[in-house]
Enzyme design. Structure first.
Site, PDB file in Angstrom:
ATOM      1  N   LYS A 147      48.863  52.053  37.573  1.00 14.62           N
ATOM      2  CA  LYS A 147      47.746  52.689  36.851  1.00 14.62           C
ATOM      3  C   LYS A 147      47.800  52.213  35.409  1.00 14.62           C
ATOM      4  O   LYS A 147      48.380  52.876  34.559  1.00 14.62           O
ATOM      5  CB  LYS A 147      47.916  54.218  36.848  1.00 14.62           C
ATOM      6  CG  LYS A 147      47.638  54.932  38.148  1.00 14.62           C
ATOM      7  CD  LYS A 147      47.780  56.442  37.902  1.00 14.62           C
ATOM      8  CE  LYS A 147      47.728  57.226  39.174  1.00 14.62           C
ATOM      9  NZ  LYS A 147      48.145  58.644  38.959  1.00 14.62           N
ATOM     10  N   ASP A 177      57.004  52.923  44.022  1.00 11.42           N
ATOM     11  CA  ASP A 177      55.736  53.221  44.681  1.00 11.42           C
ATOM     12  C   ASP A 177      54.567  53.053  43.722  1.00 11.42           C
ATOM     13  O   ASP A 177      53.555  52.458  44.069  1.00 11.42           O
ATOM     14  CB  ASP A 177      55.743  54.631  45.295  1.00 11.42           C
ATOM     15  CG  ASP A 177      56.138  55.735  44.310  1.00 11.42           C
ATOM     16  OD1 ASP A 177      56.504  55.444  43.152  1.00 11.42           O
ATOM     17  OD2 ASP A 177      56.101  56.917  44.709  1.00 11.42           O
ATOM     18  N   ASP A 218      52.965  54.689  36.469  1.00 14.01           N
ATOM     19  CA  ASP A 218      51.942  55.522  35.843  1.00 14.01           C
ATOM     20  C   ASP A 218      52.150  55.406  34.328  1.00 14.01           C
ATOM     21  O   ASP A 218      51.692  54.453  33.713  1.00 14.01           O
ATOM     22  CB  ASP A 218      52.131  56.934  36.401  1.00 14.01           C
ATOM     23  CG  ASP A 218      51.084  57.913  35.953  1.00 14.01           C
ATOM     24  OD1 ASP A 218      49.969  57.484  35.641  1.00 14.01           O
ATOM     25  OD2 ASP A 218      51.368  59.118  35.919  1.00 14.01           O
TER      26      ASP A 218
HETATM   27  P1  IMP Z   1      55.877  57.292  35.441  1.00 12.51           P
HETATM   28  O1  IMP Z   1      57.226  57.524  34.849  1.00 12.51           O
HETATM   29  O2  IMP Z   1      54.823  58.109  34.728  1.00 12.51           O
HETATM   30  O3  IMP Z   1      55.486  55.841  35.510  1.00 12.51           O
HETATM   31  O4  IMP Z   1      55.882  57.925  36.886  1.00 12.51           O
HETATM   32  C1  IMP Z   1      56.277  57.249  38.012  1.00 12.51           C
HETATM   33  C2  IMP Z   1      56.472  58.208  39.174  1.00 12.51           C
HETATM   34  O5  IMP Z   1      55.534  59.282  39.131  1.00 12.51           O
HETATM   35  C3  IMP Z   1      56.237  57.519  40.489  1.00 12.51           C
HETATM   36  O6  IMP Z   1      57.424  56.975  41.021  1.00 12.51           O
HETATM   37  C4  IMP Z   1      55.690  58.651  41.357  1.00 12.51           C
HETATM   38  O7  IMP Z   1      56.771  59.333  41.987  1.00 12.51           O
HETATM   39  C5  IMP Z   1      55.009  59.584  40.397  1.00 12.51           C
HETATM   40  N1  IMP Z   1      53.544  59.391  40.369  1.00 12.51           N
HETATM   41  C6  IMP Z   1      52.790  58.875  39.386  1.00 12.51           C
HETATM   42  N2  IMP Z   1      51.481  58.854  39.698  1.00 12.51           N
HETATM   43  C7  IMP Z   1      51.395  59.351  40.947  1.00 12.51           C
HETATM   44  C8  IMP Z   1      50.292  59.562  41.862  1.00 12.51           C
HETATM   45  O8  IMP Z   1      49.107  59.271  41.605  1.00 12.51           O
HETATM   46  N3  IMP Z   1      50.634  60.103  43.064  1.00 12.51           N
HETATM   47  C9  IMP Z   1      51.910  60.424  43.424  1.00 12.51           C
HETATM   48  N4  IMP Z   1      52.961  60.230  42.608  1.00 12.51           N
HETATM   49  C10 IMP Z   1      52.707  59.701  41.383  1.00 12.51           C
HETATM   50 MG    MG Z   2      56.782  61.649  43.276  1.00 16.88          MG
END
Ligand code: IMP
Ligand code: MG
Length: 179
Positions: free
Chosen positions: A130, A99, A102
């Site tokens: 992001k 989805d 981040d």
């Molecule tokens: P990462 O490991 O920091 O890249 O996080 C990825 C996961 O964090 C995604 O699959 C989402 O479930 C959650 N996530 C990150 N940013 C958002 C946001 O703005 N809204 C909702 N979920 C987010």
């Molecule tokens: Mg989530």
């Protein structure tokens, strides 16, 4: 639910249009091949359902669930597999469907984990990205939209498991997660 949204970033029509483009691109790139789409539960489910129907080559669907945020809005960096794939993926073409990327920590972990199973190829498709928040280096092959550093919900994305069923993507009002 709608009252908790500060700004709508992408309407249902914006999402539909971009997903059709991604589907066309993926169909061209994988012409003559089959894809195992690997959805990252639970946020990617709604995107994956629409993306799969925009792809014209044969696909099968499998899912993984990993722990990420709990109910907060910051990645812990600790990734744990809660549900593994049902199928063996050796020698298969894998398309990870996320989805949002981040920090990139979740995908970095998943990519390495899947790589060790010796697939023919692995690519990553994310609806949202992001770039400002990246901590881990991940190569994104298909990206729906870059977004600013704001917490967004809807179209599969949640805050504390809510808002996944909004048909658009919006920025959550800070008071909706600080209260
Ligand atoms: P990462 O490991 O920091 O890249 O996080 C990825 C996961 O964090 C995604 O699959 C989402 O479930 C959650 N996530 C990150 N940013 C958002 C946001 O703005 N809204 C909702 N979920 C987010
Ligand atoms: Mg989530």
């Amino acid at each position: 639910m709608e009252n908790d949204i500060k700004t709508v970033l992408f309407t249902a029509e914006d999402l539909e249009q971009r997903i059709q483009q991604l589907g066309r691109q993926i169909s061209q790139d994988y012409a003559g091949k089959e894809i195992i789409m690997i959805g990252v539960l639970r946020g990617a489910v709604i995107f994956m359902a629409d993306l799969a129907r925009a792809i014209k080559v044969p696909v099968t669907l499998d899912f993984m669930a990993v722990s990420s945020y709990g109910s907060g809005t910051e990645s812990s960096g600790v990734v744990r597999i809660l549900k593994d794939l049902n199928e063996d993926v050796a020698d298969k073409h894998l398309l990870i469907v996320e989805d949002i990327i981040d920090s990139g920590l979740t995908l970095k972990y998943l990519w390495n984990n899947l790589k060790s199973r010796r697939p023919a190829s692995i690519r990553i498709c994310t609806l949202l990205n992001k770039p400002e928040r990246r901590k881990a280096d991940v190569k994104v092959d298909y990206n729906g939209f870059d977004i600013p550093d704001e917490f967004v919900v809807g179209y599969g994305l949640d805050f504390a498991e809510k808002y996944r069923n909004l048909p658009y993507i919006g920025i959550l009002k800070p008071e909706a997660y600080t209260s």
